[in-house]
Design an enzyme around this catalytic site. Sequence first.
Site, mmCIF file in Angstrom:
data_model
loop_
_atom_site.group_PDB
_atom_site.id
_atom_site.type_symbol
_atom_site.label_atom_id
_atom_site.label_comp_id
_atom_site.label_asym_id
_atom_site.label_seq_id
_atom_site.Cartn_x
_atom_site.Cartn_y
_atom_site.Cartn_z
ATOM 1 N N TYR A 437 1.066 -1.172 0.118
ATOM 2 C CA TYR A 437 -0.046 -0.082 -0.035
ATOM 3 C C TYR A 437 0.614 1.390 -0.009
ATOM 4 C CZ TYR A 437 -0.242 -0.293 5.121
ATOM 5 O OH TYR A 437 -0.149 -0.515 6.493
ATOM 6 N N GLU A 438 0.192 2.617 -0.403
ATOM 7 C CA GLU A 438 0.877 3.747 -0.530
ATOM 8 C C GLU A 438 1.556 3.660 -1.732
ATOM 9 O OE1 GLU A 438 -0.511 6.118 0.643
ATOM 10 O OE2 GLU A 438 -1.593 5.246 2.012
ATOM 11 N N GLY A 439 1.642 2.735 -3.128
ATOM 12 C CA GLY A 439 2.298 2.568 -3.813
ATOM 13 C C GLY A 439 3.230 1.284 -3.772
#
Length: 596
Positions: A437-439
């Site tokens: 997550y968050e890229g």
Amino acid sequence: MEYKAPLRDMRFVLHELFDVAGHCELLGNGLDRELIDGVLEEAAKYAGEVVAPLNRNGDEEGCTLENGEVTTPKGFKEAYQQYVDNGWASMAGPIDFGGQGFPQLVAAQFQEMLMGANLAFRVYSGLTDGAVLALYKHGSEELKNAYLAKMVSGSWSGTMCLTEPQAGTDLALLRTKAEPQADGSYKVTGNKIFISGGEHDMSENIVHLVLARLPDAPAGVKGISLLLVPKLLPDANGNPGARNALSCGAIEHKMGIKGASTCVMNFDGATGWLIGGPNQGLACMFTMMNDARFQVGLQGLGIAEQAFQGALSYARERLQSRALTGPANPEKAADPIIVHPDVRRMLLTQKTLVEGARMLGAYCAVQLDLEHGHPDEAARKAAAKRAALLIPIVKSFFTDLGQEVASLGVQCYGGHGFIREWGMEQLMRDSRITQLYEGTNGIQALDLIRRKLMGDGGAEMAALQAELLAQSEALAGRAELAGLVEPIRARLNEWRELTAQVLAAAARDPQEIGAVSVDYLQYSSYVLIAAFWLQAAAKAQDALDAGSGETGFYQAKLRSAEFYVKRILVRASSHREALLGGADCLMALPEADFAF
């Protein structure tokens, strides 16, 4: 599993490597060493005595959704209330809205404690910090006055609503709409998925920051706006009032962080207000996203610290076989497994990765502080460039090492590591999301190459490399450090040469950008941490030369630095060889030949 904050190592990083008192004096926040140490000691008690005991229960109980309401695991709500009542939520918040204004360099140590003690619990408050930052920087005075004080205090929490079923990394595919209303508000309609803390029972209100498109928005990412959409609309007195037209449609059944509610959020004409200008949502969201990516890096570090603590404790207690040189404890039936070289290899790998990452994370935190608080504008801009360069490295490498260190923890436990009751396998499951997550970490690597390295022709990377090389060369005359200085200096020079090769390859063939990105990030990370280990070794030697009473602590730093150079830094060579292999071997195989 018990958690004890690594206070001694944190103090080494803060005071001896980064002079946190001088840092605070520059920022003008009035904090001194005594106060900082006192705060971190109390933080360690809260993390270890209140938050950590809830970790296993949170994993086993999880969250429940009934009639649109999410109930968090037993004890979470009470622990969160302590978090608010004792001022932990407002620790790094802006002073003009009730925050305490602690620098990120200090706050990051507490945040790491929470991540290690109970990652699922930290998820709820983590995104609030980012939402506060985005609203503080981009919101109107009216919105800031209505929401920020409550969010800074923690009584209201925040979320980040980006992802949709068809739009993950590619935000150009967003479909959520925002229709303007006569009173200046907007009606937001759409569906968001993977929303951490989208619905829960711990805070009085939940403030969603939602990416959406206005009716006349241009196509692609240039047509995205950011809106503030509260769960409960504030009444005339600013208190939570009527329910907004939004709901939690489902909670995900996940591999890990089961105590954190990960929600499908439905916005059905919900009332919201624009943050920043129309179609400026992506720029606003990046303020929040960069903070979130740094925080996710700390998640990997926190998990790794807890895994190391568990493995070390077990290795000291578990009796199996005899040392290769003969019985170490002949009065017992067997020796503790810490006497075995391979167990030492695993423990030292954990230790040197964790402590090295803590140094690099603190350096990144310093840049974030200077970006926002340095009195000189030019210095603020320089720090912003440095922080932007480091964020994808911190997010990606720290979360990779979190998974590796947790896996080594399982291995140290042997068969018991595979068993749920010991707690180590939970750390592996919890840490896995941090790489996603968050890229995803692959996206972080592309960001490092495309936006950071190629964006300025490698100028900021070259400046960082030059600074680290100058620091290493300044230590070249110290005979006691020669075994560290020479190999690290050689790697720093190799890093500069490799960077030039990467830039040339990327300019020659766009496929090379993706082909080299992950290996280049990994290579850069190992060399960066080596440079910080060299500085740590120098400080340790200084302390020993001065007759420090903590001989064991400082000798451990020197020996750990030696292990890192001899057994971990050498990994950089494989990443160098891999990225020099180029894109052809990746792209030559036709898709049809990926056969079952």
